[in-house]
Design a protein around this motif. Structure first.
Motif, PDB file in Angstrom:
ATOM      1  N   ALA A 159     -33.312   3.844  45.747  1.00  0.00           N
ATOM      2  CA  ALA A 159     -32.175   3.331  46.514  1.00  0.00           C
ATOM      3  C   ALA A 159     -32.645   2.303  47.542  1.00  0.00           C
ATOM      4  CB  ALA A 159     -31.460   4.491  47.199  1.00  0.00           C
ATOM      5  N   THR A 160     -33.725   2.631  48.274  1.00  0.00           N
ATOM      6  CA  THR A 160     -34.216   1.721  49.306  1.00  0.00           C
ATOM      7  C   THR A 160     -34.705   0.409  48.698  1.00  0.00           C
ATOM      8  OG1 THR A 160     -35.081   3.746  50.263  1.00  0.00           O
ATOM      9  CG2 THR A 160     -35.613   1.692  51.393  1.00  0.00           C
ATOM     10  N   LEU A 161     -35.476   0.527  47.605  1.00  0.00           N
ATOM     11  CA  LEU A 161     -36.032  -0.689  47.004  1.00  0.00           C
ATOM     12  C   LEU A 161     -34.926  -1.620  46.511  1.00  0.00           C
ATOM     13  CD1 LEU A 161     -39.183   0.591  45.072  1.00  0.00           C
ATOM     14  CD2 LEU A 161     -39.017  -0.454  47.330  1.00  0.00           C
ATOM     15  N   VAL A 162     -33.889  -1.041  45.896  1.00  0.00           N
ATOM     16  CA  VAL A 162     -32.787  -1.882  45.411  1.00  0.00           C
ATOM     17  C   VAL A 162     -32.108  -2.579  46.585  1.00  0.00           C
ATOM     18  CG1 VAL A 162     -30.498  -1.818  44.366  1.00  0.00           C
ATOM     19  CG2 VAL A 162     -32.380  -0.610  43.282  1.00  0.00           C
ATOM     20  N   LEU A 163     -31.859  -1.811  47.664  1.00  0.00           N
ATOM     21  CA  LEU A 163     -31.206  -2.406  48.843  1.00  0.00           C
ATOM     22  C   LEU A 163     -32.036  -3.555  49.406  1.00  0.00           C
ATOM     23  CD1 LEU A 163     -29.677   0.490  50.954  1.00  0.00           C
ATOM     24  CD2 LEU A 163     -28.526  -1.460  49.906  1.00  0.00           C
ATOM     25  N   ILE A 164     -33.358  -3.325  49.484  1.00  0.00           N
ATOM     26  CA  ILE A 164     -34.228  -4.348  50.063  1.00  0.00           C
ATOM     27  C   ILE A 164     -34.298  -5.577  49.169  1.00  0.00           C
ATOM     28  CG2 ILE A 164     -36.648  -4.843  50.597  1.00  0.00           C
ATOM     29  CD1 ILE A 164     -36.855  -2.068  51.720  1.00  0.00           C
ATOM     30  N   ALA A 165     -34.215  -5.357  47.847  1.00  0.00           N
ATOM     31  CA  ALA A 165     -34.356  -6.475  46.919  1.00  0.00           C
ATOM     32  C   ALA A 165     -33.073  -7.284  46.784  1.00  0.00           C
ATOM     33  CB  ALA A 165     -34.803  -5.967  45.552  1.00  0.00           C
ATOM     34  N   LEU A 166     -31.940  -6.740  47.274  1.00  0.00           N
ATOM     35  CA  LEU A 166     -30.660  -7.416  47.055  1.00  0.00           C
ATOM     36  C   LEU A 166     -30.641  -8.883  47.488  1.00  0.00           C
ATOM     37  CD1 LEU A 166     -27.644  -5.019  47.663  1.00  0.00           C
ATOM     38  CD2 LEU A 166     -28.235  -6.324  45.627  1.00  0.00           C
ATOM     39  N   PRO A 167     -31.075  -9.198  48.732  1.00  0.00           N
ATOM     40  CA  PRO A 167     -31.018 -10.617  49.147  1.00  0.00           C
ATOM     41  C   PRO A 167     -31.838 -11.535  48.236  1.00  0.00           C
ATOM     42  CG  PRO A 167     -31.455  -9.208  51.028  1.00  0.00           C
ATOM     43  CD  PRO A 167     -31.556  -8.345  49.821  1.00  0.00           C
ATOM     44  N   LEU A 168     -32.886 -10.978  47.613  1.00  0.00           N
ATOM     45  CA  LEU A 168     -33.739 -11.808  46.759  1.00  0.00           C
ATOM     46  C   LEU A 168     -33.033 -12.202  45.471  1.00  0.00           C
ATOM     47  CD1 LEU A 168     -37.018  -9.736  47.129  1.00  0.00           C
ATOM     48  CD2 LEU A 168     -36.443 -11.852  48.278  1.00  0.00           C
ATOM     49  N   LEU A 169     -31.983 -11.420  45.109  1.00  0.00           N
ATOM     50  CA  LEU A 169     -31.319 -11.662  43.832  1.00  0.00           C
ATOM     51  C   LEU A 169     -30.160 -12.632  43.960  1.00  0.00           C
ATOM     52  CD1 LEU A 169     -31.229  -7.961  42.613  1.00  0.00           C
ATOM     53  CD2 LEU A 169     -32.908  -9.706  42.076  1.00  0.00           C
ATOM     54  N   ILE A 170     -29.839 -13.017  45.209  1.00  0.00           N
ATOM     55  CA  ILE A 170     -28.685 -13.888  45.413  1.00  0.00           C
ATOM     56  C   ILE A 170     -29.115 -15.347  45.266  1.00  0.00           C
ATOM     57  CG2 ILE A 170     -26.941 -14.577  47.095  1.00  0.00           C
ATOM     58  CD1 ILE A 170     -27.195 -11.805  48.312  1.00  0.00           C
ATOM     59  N   PRO A 171     -28.359 -16.139  44.492  1.00  0.00           N
ATOM     60  CA  PRO A 171     -28.694 -17.562  44.354  1.00  0.00           C
ATOM     61  C   PRO A 171     -28.748 -18.248  45.725  1.00  0.00           C
ATOM     62  CG  PRO A 171     -26.958 -16.952  42.835  1.00  0.00           C
ATOM     63  CD  PRO A 171     -27.192 -15.763  43.702  1.00  0.00           C
ATOM     64  N   TRP A 172     -29.657 -19.205  45.863  1.00  0.00           N
ATOM     65  CA  TRP A 172     -29.919 -19.768  47.180  1.00  0.00           C
ATOM     66  C   TRP A 172     -28.724 -20.480  47.781  1.00  0.00           C
ATOM     67  CZ3 TRP A 172     -35.612 -21.865  46.748  1.00  0.00           C
ATOM     68  CH2 TRP A 172     -36.423 -20.799  46.373  1.00  0.00           C
ATOM     69  N   THR A 173     -27.922 -21.147  46.946  1.00  0.00           N
ATOM     70  CA  THR A 173     -26.739 -21.812  47.495  1.00  0.00           C
ATOM     71  C   THR A 173     -25.764 -20.778  48.032  1.00  0.00           C
ATOM     72  OG1 THR A 173     -26.008 -21.873  45.215  1.00  0.00           O
ATOM     73  CG2 THR A 173     -26.696 -23.954  46.185  1.00  0.00           C
ATOM     74  N   VAL A 174     -25.710 -19.614  47.359  1.00  0.00           N
ATOM     75  CA  VAL A 174     -24.794 -18.564  47.812  1.00  0.00           C
ATOM     76  C   VAL A 174     -25.288 -17.983  49.137  1.00  0.00           C
ATOM     77  CG1 VAL A 174     -23.738 -16.357  47.226  1.00  0.00           C
ATOM     78  CG2 VAL A 174     -24.149 -18.052  45.443  1.00  0.00           C
ATOM     79  N   VAL A 175     -26.607 -17.820  49.277  1.00  0.00           N
ATOM     80  CA  VAL A 175     -27.162 -17.386  50.561  1.00  0.00           C
ATOM     81  C   VAL A 175     -26.707 -18.351  51.652  1.00  0.00           C
ATOM     82  CG1 VAL A 175     -29.285 -17.108  51.890  1.00  0.00           C
ATOM     83  CG2 VAL A 175     -29.182 -16.263  49.564  1.00  0.00           C
ATOM     84  N   GLY A 176     -26.822 -19.642  51.363  1.00  0.00           N
ATOM     85  CA  GLY A 176     -26.391 -20.655  52.326  1.00  0.00           C
ATOM     86  C   GLY A 176     -24.927 -20.507  52.666  1.00  0.00           C
ATOM     87  N   THR A 177     -24.090 -20.321  51.649  1.00  0.00           N
ATOM     88  CA  THR A 177     -22.652 -20.210  51.886  1.00  0.00           C
ATOM     89  C   THR A 177     -22.320 -18.963  52.690  1.00  0.00           C
ATOM     90  OG1 THR A 177     -22.422 -21.199  49.708  1.00  0.00           O
ATOM     91  CG2 THR A 177     -20.430 -20.357  50.727  1.00  0.00           C
ATOM     92  N   ILE A 178     -22.977 -17.832  52.348  1.00  0.00           N
ATOM     93  CA  ILE A 178     -22.754 -16.588  53.090  1.00  0.00           C
ATOM     94  C   ILE A 178     -22.996 -16.827  54.571  1.00  0.00           C
ATOM     95  CG2 ILE A 178     -23.689 -14.284  53.553  1.00  0.00           C
ATOM     96  CD1 ILE A 178     -24.275 -14.033  50.552  1.00  0.00           C
ATOM     97  N   TRP A 179     -24.141 -17.464  54.884  1.00  0.00           N
ATOM     98  CA  TRP A 179     -24.505 -17.646  56.290  1.00  0.00           C
ATOM     99  C   TRP A 179     -23.673 -18.728  56.948  1.00  0.00           C
ATOM    100  CZ3 TRP A 179     -27.652 -15.046  59.681  1.00  0.00           C
ATOM    101  CH2 TRP A 179     -28.225 -13.901  59.129  1.00  0.00           C
ATOM    102  N   GLU A 180     -23.228 -19.691  56.172  1.00  0.00           N
ATOM    103  CA  GLU A 180     -22.371 -20.741  56.727  1.00  0.00           C
ATOM    104  C   GLU A 180     -21.078 -20.099  57.238  1.00  0.00           C
ATOM    105  OE1 GLU A 180     -19.828 -23.876  57.286  1.00  0.00           O
ATOM    106  OE2 GLU A 180     -19.516 -22.905  55.357  1.00  0.00           O
ATOM    107  N   ILE A 181     -20.521 -19.193  56.413  1.00  0.00           N
ATOM    108  CA  ILE A 181     -19.275 -18.520  56.804  1.00  0.00           C
ATOM    109  C   ILE A 181     -19.547 -17.506  57.921  1.00  0.00           C
ATOM    110  CG2 ILE A 181     -17.435 -16.993  55.983  1.00  0.00           C
ATOM    111  CD1 ILE A 181     -17.828 -18.342  53.213  1.00  0.00           C
TER     112      ILE A 181
END
Lengths: 296, 91
Positions: free
Chosen positions: A106-128
């Protein structure tokens, strides 16, 4: 010495890869070198320009040179800051990850989640997330009276970009460190317990030395990625406000595609590439040396 | 090939690199070697020394252009050749 027949013909299987690499990176790179010594008025018509683009780029009193120098300094500061936060934080997280039971997965999956998100989506998440009108972070900070505006205030913009990078990549360092920690045999911990070692000295004298190799790889990966960062700041701040978060790649794209200034962009690419290659080689040499010393 | 905007100078540059790689390959086949430890403090092969020479030469040119402009590039060329010779001899 050896009686067995020796054949290297398996190397021919590498040829398809070489052809792909030739077209995907080698020829474009050669073209960049060609552009860097010529000027063009369009129509694919080129004039010899010698080393003038490089002189322009490396002289901080010119427009391009000033931009390059300040982007380089900004980028080095950015890489240094994110490494200084992500490295200790990643190790700390790795130490806290449970070693047994269902909680591990459970912990490893949670920690790995941000790594699986496409980089543009990471940008959009933080932009909002950072917006002051509807973003959770921006609105909340302004609500409690902290002046925060990542589109106008350079400090806010930097804080946002750094936080985003920490959120995005600390997980990778944690996972790498966790793998390194798992590889330490139990005997070391038992010996430490018998000696009555404190938690700190276990970390300092057993875990940290054993993590050395993994951490060199982590530093290499994180340094390279943060030194070449493009997507996330391009989505969140677009290099702004002003030039405050305009890192090397962002500036390069502005010069090459925004202004179609091929000569300057080519010269900048080559110097940028030289810096990256040199640092990469230094890390690679350190890594292989550590390996050999351990093997010896 | 026109889109690549070749010049004689850059073609010569890549030609020399290609020639060096071919020479290194032939040397590796006909004169195999063992790594040796030199002034750099870690074992190097011929290939390592070539790489260090090339990357160091590039840095020499960048520093030269930064310090004294691109008017006369024969000086950094000379320094780079001396540096490469030193690398092959002592590294």
């Amino acid at each position: 010495m050896m009686d067995k027949p020796w054949s290297n013909r398996a190397w021919f299987f590498v040829i398809p890869v070489l052809v792909v690499v030739l077209f995907s990176s080698l020829l474009p790179m050669m073209t960049v070198v060609n552009y860097s010594v010529q000027d063009t008025m369009g129509q694919n018509h080129f004039f010899w320009n010698g080393a003038a683009w490089f002189q322009n780029l490396l002289d901080p009193t010119t427009d391009i040179g000033g931009r390059f120098a300040s982007a380089l300094v900004r980028n080095l500061i950015f890489s240094f800051v994110v490494l200084m936060i992500e490295l200790p934080l990643g190790i700390a997280v790795a130490i806290c990850i449970p070693r047994h039971g269902w909680k591990v997965g459970a912990t490893l999956v949670l920690i790995a989640l941000p790594l699986l998100i496409p980089w543009t989506v990471v940008g959009t998440i933080w932009e909002i997330f950072a917006r002051q009108d509807i973003g959770l972070l921006g609105a909340a900070l302004n609500g409690i009276g902290v002046h925060y505006n990542d589109t106008q205030d350079p400090t806010s913009a930097w804080a946002t970009i750094v936080m985003m990078d920490v959120w995005h990549w600390t997980g990778m360092i944690a996972l790498l460190s966790y793998a390194g920690l798992k590889a330490i045999p139990d005997a070391f911990y038992q010996a430490a317990r018998i000696d009555g070692a404190s938690r700190w000295s276990v970390f300092r004298n057993i875990e940290l030395p054993k993590l050395q190799k993994v951490l060199v790889i982590a530093v290499l990966l994180r340094f390279m990625e943060s030194f070449m960062i493009y997507t996330e700041p391009s989505v969140v701040t677009g290099g702004g406000p002003g030039e405050a978060t305009s890192f090397l790649s962002l500036d390069l794209v502005k010069i090459a595609l925004g202004q179609v200034d091929l000569g300057n962009a080519a010269a900048m690419s080559i110097v940028y590439y030289l810096i990256t290659l040199t640092i990469c080689w230094i890390f690679f040499t350190i890594m292989t040396q550590l390996d050999q010393r351990k093997g010896a | 090939m026109a889109w690549m905007a070749w010049t004689w100078a850059t073609a010569g540059f890549f030609g020399v690199i290609l020639l060096l790689l071919i020479i290194m390959t032939l040397l590796a086949i006909f004169r195999p070697e063992t790594p040796r430890r030199g002034v750099l403090g870690f074992p190097t092969t011929r290939g390592d020394r070539l790489f260090v020479s090339l990357i160091g030469s590039a840095i020499i040119f960048v520093v030269w252009i930064r310090v004294s402009g691109a008017d006369n590039l024969w000086y950094p060329t000379g320094i780079a050749l001396l540096y490469a010779a030193a690398m092959f001899r002592f590294a």
